[in-house]
Design an enzyme around this catalytic site. Structure first.
Site: not given
Length: 364
Positions: A216, A257-259, A277
């Protein structure tokens, strides 16, 4: 410290109805306030409490003051003193913050002897660095930042001016925290996103292989005036940054969460989970324990009620719900039994329709 209504109005606006020299030294609810306290009416259904309150003054909207005077025939009722303002609730919040600031002595700037500051970090002279804080190489701590005990700031991270990180908050490497952020105890910003590539061969018991961790390499960018609740986690992006725009307010124990990208002025209540995302628009409201799937988009002004599950994009503003409200246990059991038998009921209805059609009793 007591302030007159005149002093409050000079600072926060509004109009005085009554004695401008009335002094208040704190705030309290309408039904508990005393003569030295300021109360507020935010919901007209509590208008009757204004007639009986002992508060020295009340924050009230113009239309509610008119209703009060109409109900009392123009005679004085309850407190003689009001500050008239279009938004009493927001006014109350600003006055409450002022009283807290006046009652809280500022902490002297400086670095506690037990803190660990890398020589390559930049710490403003006006910053307050508490016990056992760690600031790694390349980090920038701007003017007026307050880092409470055991805060961790990773390498290359910037903490914007006037921000306050409460005890045990952690901000990993390569993150950017905007000015005036409030990050509560135990929050973790910039931990790895949940990214793993499957690398398996075969099926069943013969299946071999493993999950391959995806590095990441993005960060987290947080805009100005953001507040993040205790034990909330915001994952760093896989390649680009996870972004929290200005004035977003996030409650305790929220997972982002990521993004993800959270639009400005959005509020997210406790225990909500937002998968990677996902994009959430501006001025949205996400209820407690709501779950939002990954790779979906919510438009501006979308409201998700508590415990709802969102599995697809919702581009249009509005209120959305999928939660099952609490009902009597016996009623819930009966409803569950009906749901289990819906398929059988459907087949019976189809059979009845077929039979009726054969008899000419209805159109097929």
């Amino acid at each position: 410290m007591a302030l007159t209504l005149e002093e409050l109005v000079k600072r926060f606006g509004g109009e005085i109805a009554g004695d401008a020299q009335c002094k208040v030294s704190g705030l309290a609810p309408l039904d508990q306030a005393g003569p030295q306290q300021l109360a507020f009416l935010a919901n007209p259904k509590y208008l009757s409490q204004v007639e009986t309150t002992r508060a020295g003054a009340v924050l009230i909207a113009p239309k509610d003051l008119e209703k009060l005077r109409a109900a009392t025939g123009g005679q004085a009722a309850g407190p003689l003193n009001f500050i008239v303002t279009p938004n009493p609730y927001a006014y109350f919040a600003r006055v409450a913050q002022m009283f807290i600031d006046l009652a809280t002595p500022p902490r002297a700037p400086g670095v506690h002897p037990s803190a660990t500051i890398d020589p390559a970090a930049q710490v403003a002279a006006s910053a307050v660095i508490g016990p056992h804080v760690t600031v790694e190489a390349g980090a920038v701590i701007e003017d007026g930042v307050q880092l409470d005990a055991n805060v961790f700031i990773g390498r290359g991270t910037t903490i914007g001016a006037g921000s306050h990180l409460y005890p045990n908050a952690s901000v990993y490497h390569g993150c950017k925290i905007g000015p005036r952020a409030i990050i509560h105890a135990g929050a973790v910003i910039g931990s790895d996103g949940f990214g793993f590539a499957p690398d398996f061969v075969g099926d069943g018991d013969a299946r071999t292989g493993s999950w391959v961790k995806i590095p990441q390499v993005g960060g987290v960018t947080i805009g100005p005036d953001v507040e993040i609740g205790a034990n909330t986690t915001i994952d760093r992006g896989a390649m680009a940054d996870t972004v929290i725009d200005e004035c977003v307010k996030i409650d305790n124990q929220v997972q982002i969460g990521h993004n993800c990208r959270i639009g400005a002025y959005t509020v997210i209540a406790g225990s909500a989970g937002i998968a990677g995302s996902t994009t959430i628009g501006r001025h949205c409201m996400i209820g407690g324990a709501a779950g939002i799937a990954g790779h979906v988009t919510l438009g501006d002004y979308v409201i998700i009620t508590a415990k709802s599950g969102v599995s697809k994009s919702l581009p249009k503003a509005g209120i959305y719900t999928s939660a099952f409200p609490a009902v009597d246990h016996g009623e819930w059991n009966r409803s569950a039994a009906l749901v289990r038998n819906l398929d059988k009921l459907r087949e019976r209805i189809k059979a009845l329709e077929t039979a009726l059609a054969a008899q000419g009793g209805t159109d097929a």
